[in-house]
Design a protein around this motif. Structure first.
Motif, mmCIF file in Angstrom:
data_model
loop_
_atom_site.group_PDB
_atom_site.id
_atom_site.type_symbol
_atom_site.label_atom_id
_atom_site.label_comp_id
_atom_site.label_asym_id
_atom_site.label_seq_id
_atom_site.Cartn_x
_atom_site.Cartn_y
_atom_site.Cartn_z
ATOM 1 N N THR A 78 0.826 -1.211 0.000
ATOM 2 C CA THR A 78 0.000 0.000 0.000
ATOM 3 C C THR A 78 0.856 1.255 0.000
ATOM 4 O OG1 THR A 78 -1.772 -1.145 1.195
ATOM 5 C CG2 THR A 78 -1.791 1.266 1.243
ATOM 6 N N PHE A 79 1.894 1.261 0.832
ATOM 7 C CA PHE A 79 2.774 2.428 0.934
ATOM 8 C C PHE A 79 3.496 2.689 -0.383
ATOM 9 C CE2 PHE A 79 6.997 4.206 2.027
ATOM 10 C CZ PHE A 79 6.575 5.428 2.520
ATOM 11 N N VAL A 80 4.039 1.626 -0.996
ATOM 12 C CA VAL A 80 4.788 1.780 -2.247
ATOM 13 C C VAL A 80 3.893 2.282 -3.369
ATOM 14 C CG1 VAL A 80 6.018 0.520 -4.070
ATOM 15 C CG2 VAL A 80 6.578 0.097 -1.671
ATOM 16 N N ASN A 81 2.712 1.690 -3.498
ATOM 17 C CA ASN A 81 1.846 2.017 -4.628
ATOM 18 C C ASN A 81 1.073 3.321 -4.454
ATOM 19 O OD1 ASN A 81 2.311 -0.300 -6.404
ATOM 20 N ND2 ASN A 81 1.404 -1.511 -4.768
ATOM 21 N N ARG A 82 0.952 3.816 -3.219
ATOM 22 C CA ARG A 82 0.265 5.089 -3.003
ATOM 23 C C ARG A 82 1.203 6.282 -3.126
ATOM 24 N NH1 ARG A 82 -3.992 4.285 2.068
ATOM 25 N NH2 ARG A 82 -5.492 2.977 0.934
ATOM 26 N N ASN A 83 2.488 6.022 -3.151
ATOM 27 C CA ASN A 83 3.473 7.111 -3.244
ATOM 28 C C ASN A 83 4.307 6.917 -4.502
ATOM 29 O OD1 ASN A 83 3.334 8.558 -0.386
ATOM 30 N ND2 ASN A 83 3.234 6.358 -0.007
ATOM 31 N N PRO A 84 4.011 7.675 -5.563
ATOM 32 C CA PRO A 84 4.699 7.504 -6.855
ATOM 33 C C PRO A 84 6.219 7.607 -6.757
ATOM 34 C CG PRO A 84 2.800 8.945 -7.088
ATOM 35 C CD PRO A 84 2.990 8.718 -5.615
ATOM 36 N N THR A 85 6.721 8.529 -5.929
ATOM 37 C CA THR A 85 8.175 8.684 -5.840
ATOM 38 C C THR A 85 8.820 7.488 -5.147
ATOM 39 O OG1 THR A 85 7.898 9.975 -3.791
ATOM 40 C CG2 THR A 85 8.082 11.207 -5.854
ATOM 41 N N ILE A 86 8.130 6.930 -4.159
ATOM 42 C CA ILE A 86 8.642 5.735 -3.494
ATOM 43 C C ILE A 86 8.633 4.549 -4.464
ATOM 44 C CG2 ILE A 86 8.184 4.035 -1.693
ATOM 45 C CD1 ILE A 86 9.420 6.504 -0.587
ATOM 46 N N LYS A 87 7.581 4.457 -5.266
ATOM 47 C CA LYS A 87 7.506 3.368 -6.244
ATOM 48 C C LYS A 87 8.636 3.492 -7.256
ATOM 49 C CE LYS A 87 4.361 1.020 -9.421
ATOM 50 N NZ LYS A 87 2.984 0.965 -9.969
ATOM 51 N N MET A 88 8.913 4.713 -7.709
ATOM 52 C CA MET A 88 10.010 4.917 -8.657
ATOM 53 C C MET A 88 11.351 4.555 -8.021
ATOM 54 S SD MET A 88 10.408 5.812 -11.793
ATOM 55 C CE MET A 88 8.905 6.706 -12.173
ATOM 56 N N LEU A 89 11.506 4.924 -6.746
ATOM 57 C CA LEU A 89 12.736 4.590 -6.022
ATOM 58 C C LEU A 89 12.864 3.074 -5.882
ATOM 59 C CD1 LEU A 89 15.149 5.872 -4.525
ATOM 60 C CD2 LEU A 89 13.780 5.790 -2.435
ATOM 61 N N ALA A 90 11.755 2.411 -5.579
ATOM 62 C CA ALA A 90 11.770 0.955 -5.434
ATOM 63 C C ALA A 90 12.144 0.278 -6.751
ATOM 64 C CB ALA A 90 10.408 0.463 -4.960
ATOM 65 N N LEU A 91 11.612 0.772 -7.860
ATOM 66 C CA LEU A 91 11.953 0.210 -9.164
ATOM 67 C C LEU A 91 13.429 0.428 -9.485
ATOM 68 C CD1 LEU A 91 8.766 1.322 -11.133
ATOM 69 C CD2 LEU A 91 9.452 -1.033 -10.643
ATOM 70 N N SER A 92 13.957 1.572 -9.085
ATOM 71 C CA SER A 92 15.387 1.833 -9.278
ATOM 72 C C SER A 92 16.228 0.852 -8.456
ATOM 73 C CB SER A 92 15.722 3.274 -8.886
ATOM 74 O OG SER A 92 14.975 4.195 -9.641
ATOM 75 N N PHE A 93 15.770 0.567 -7.229
ATOM 76 C CA PHE A 93 16.461 -0.427 -6.403
ATOM 77 C C PHE A 93 16.492 -1.784 -7.108
ATOM 78 C CE2 PHE A 93 15.145 1.850 -2.204
ATOM 79 C CZ PHE A 93 16.158 2.771 -2.404
#
Length: 255
Positions: A186-201
């Motif tokens: 929920t946290f990752v998908n509700r925050n676009p910048t966090i999702k982008m950071l996660a994909l970069s990881f």
């Protein structure tokens, strides 16, 4: 089948706790990947998809632990490649092949997700969301579960020599991850910048896997520290963006 008397030794409990913690840390990238791909499912199927994905990860890990001799055999060269500029042949092992293709899959999948996000395909107005099928998502999760399971099991074998302790540590770690997977998703998908950071990881982890396939080992501590540091910085940025007024730093010369 297993000797339970091993737990009469306090060192066994220390090993169990240490390995459980390590398995949780190593499972973070697995949770991130599952959280992102499961978001492609119909909302009513997402919880089910996460549960199936983590249960498959648990089954793969236990299965590999019960086949340690086969895992060790994967480190033996299957064939050799003659490299002109090197002073020795490059021995290609089963582990190298799995890590190489697993890393490429992770890089390709993460890059596709970033492209989709940047193109705004997910947020297109006036269109019906195109959800993936549960079978397709599970197949993707299976591929990455296999790759991450090898990393997890090789770490377990290096830390503990008792299979029962390894299995219990994996089960405990997976129980913790299943308990928090919904919150992470929920946290990752509700925050676009966090999702982008996660994909970069995930791209960084994919590159690391490919390099390991070529026998270029990277200290994982550096990778996880970089991930943690980047996450902390992004969380600070998120907090600043929510504030109505910018934060003014105090100058001690005027106190």
């Amino acid at each position: 089948m297993f000797d339970l008397s091993v737990f009469s030794d306090p060192q066994a409990w220390v090993s169990l706790l240490t390995l459980t913690f390590m398995e949780i840390v190593l499972g973070i990238d697995n949770i991130i990947f599952i959280s992102i791909v499961v978001n492609r499912l119909d909302p009513k199927d997402q919880k089910r998809g996460r549960t199936i994905g983590l249960m498959l990860a648990l089954l793969f890990r236990i299965g590999l632990l019960l086949s340690i001799s086969w895992i060790v055999g994967l480190k033996a060269p299957l064939f050799h490649i003659d490299i002109p500029w090197a002073d020795h042949d490059f021995g290609v092992t089963g582990r190298d092949i799995i890590l190489f293709f697993g890393g490429l899959f992770l890089i390709g999948k993460s890059t596709t997700e970033i492209h989709t996000k940047l193109q705004g395909e997910e947020e297109a107005e006036g269109t019906t969301p195109q959800y993936s099928t549960l079978t397709r998502i599970i197949l993707q999760i299976i591929v990455i579960d296999i790759v991450f399971s090898f990393d997890s099991i090789l770490t377990a074998v290096g830390l503990v020599d008792n299979v029962l302790i390894m299995i219990l540590a994996v089960i405990l770690a997976m129980a913790v991850m299943m308990a928090f997977s919904g919150l992470v998703s929920t946290f990752v998908n509700r925050n676009p910048t966090i999702k982008m950071l996660a994909l970069s990881f995930l791209i960084m982890i994919g590159v690391m896997l490919v390099m390991e396939a070529f026998h270029k080992e990277i200290e994982k501590g550096y990778i996880y520290f970089a991930m943690f540091f980047s996450l902390v910085v992004e969380l600070l940025n998120m907090r600043l963006r929510k504030q109505a007024e910018p934060v003014h730093l105090r100058d001690s010369r005027y106190d």
